[in-house]
Design a protein around this motif. Structure first.
Motif, PDB file in Angstrom:
ATOM      1  N   ALA A  50       0.815  -1.218   0.000  1.00  0.00           N
ATOM      2  CA  ALA A  50       0.000   0.000   0.000  1.00  0.00           C
ATOM      3  C   ALA A  50       0.851   1.272   0.000  1.00  0.00           C
ATOM      4  N   GLY A  51       2.178   1.108   0.057  1.00  0.00           N
ATOM      5  CA  GLY A  51       3.066   2.265   0.035  1.00  0.00           C
ATOM      6  C   GLY A  51       3.157   2.996   1.367  1.00  0.00           C
ATOM      7  N   MET A  52       2.830   2.310   2.447  1.00  0.00           N
ATOM      8  CA  MET A  52       2.889   2.931   3.771  1.00  0.00           C
ATOM      9  C   MET A  52       4.265   2.808   4.411  1.00  0.00           C
ATOM     10  N   VAL A  53       4.971   1.739   4.061  1.00  0.00           N
ATOM     11  CA  VAL A  53       6.295   1.513   4.629  1.00  0.00           C
ATOM     12  C   VAL A  53       7.260   1.059   3.539  1.00  0.00           C
ATOM     13  N   LYS A  54       8.527   1.250   3.852  1.00  0.00           N
ATOM     14  CA  LYS A  54       9.591   0.731   2.997  1.00  0.00           C
ATOM     15  C   LYS A  54      10.342  -0.290   3.843  1.00  0.00           C
ATOM     16  N   VAL A  55      10.543  -1.468   3.285  1.00  0.00           N
ATOM     17  CA  VAL A  55      11.283  -2.507   3.993  1.00  0.00           C
ATOM     18  C   VAL A  55      12.528  -2.804   3.174  1.00  0.00           C
ATOM     19  N   GLY A  56      13.679  -2.561   3.769  1.00  0.00           N
ATOM     20  CA  GLY A  56      14.934  -2.817   3.074  1.00  0.00           C
ATOM     21  C   GLY A  56      16.019  -3.199   4.050  1.00  0.00           C
ATOM     22  N   GLU A  57      16.723  -4.267   3.745  1.00  0.00           N
ATOM     23  CA  GLU A  57      17.824  -4.752   4.572  1.00  0.00           C
ATOM     24  C   GLU A  57      17.390  -4.958   6.022  1.00  0.00           C
ATOM     25  N   GLY A  58      16.155  -5.460   6.198  1.00  0.00           N
ATOM     26  CA  GLY A  58      15.670  -5.767   7.538  1.00  0.00           C
ATOM     27  C   GLY A  58      15.180  -4.573   8.332  1.00  0.00           C
ATOM     28  N   ILE A  59      15.123  -3.401   7.709  1.00  0.00           N
ATOM     29  CA  ILE A  59      14.691  -2.174   8.387  1.00  0.00           C
ATOM     30  C   ILE A  59      13.342  -1.734   7.809  1.00  0.00           C
ATOM     31  N   VAL A  60      12.402  -1.404   8.693  1.00  0.00           N
ATOM     32  CA  VAL A  60      11.082  -0.923   8.294  1.00  0.00           C
ATOM     33  C   VAL A  60      11.041   0.575   8.549  1.00  0.00           C
ATOM     34  N   SER A  61      10.722   1.337   7.501  1.00  0.00           N
ATOM     35  CA  SER A  61      10.620   2.790   7.616  1.00  0.00           C
ATOM     36  C   SER A  61       9.241   3.234   7.148  1.00  0.00           C
TER      37      SER A  61
END
Length: 154
Positions: A50-61
């Protein structure tokens, strides 16, 4: 809206701008006991889609202003949190608010547009966009999702 509140809760409670994926899942599943681990991972996946979070390299932003989200006292996400967002429904709600009518009346007008102006050969999302344009209601932010629903393409 429930998905956004559910996603905002760990960030607000832990006072973090980003967190590890495991912390996010731990908060939803084990700390709050709102759901099991698989469901918490599903919430994270839905939020990312839904474009609410970005998940990259185990980090949620978060990709939205978490501080602007109010978390009601005693909040507990219901099963609707797992429902995919419906941009057509959101647009109907916007139109109803703008013209001060009930959503059911807006849906009836959409059906009238579909039947009378397009001989039944128009999808609901497209009819909602037509009504939004007629009433001057903002809809451009919903266009990518509405387009998927109308064309069936991702």
């Amino acid at each position: 809206m429930s998905l956004q509140v559910t996603v905002a809760a760990p960030f607000k409670q832990m006072h973090k701008g980003e967190m590890e994926r495991s912390q996010f899942v731990f908060f939803l599943a084990l700390d709050r006991k709102w759901m099991n681990v698989d469901q918490a991972n599903a919430v994270l996946r839905l939020a990312e889609e839904a474009g609410m979070v970005k998940v990259g390299e185990g980090i949620v932003s978060p990709l939205f202003d978490v501080s602007a989200v109010a978390i009601p006292l005693g909040f507990r996400p219901g099963p609707e949190v797992f429902d995919a967002p419906d941009p057509c429904h959101d647009l109907v709600e916007r139109i109803a608010a703008a013209v001060e009518r009930e959503p059911g009346e807006v849906v009836a007008e959409m059906n009238q547009v579909i039947d009378e102006e397009f001989d039944g050969k128009l999808r609901a999302g497209a009819a909602a966009v037509l009504l939004a344009r007629r009433y001057g209601v903002e809809w451009n932010d919903l266009l990518p999702e509405i387009r998927k629903g109308v064309t069936g393409k991702k």
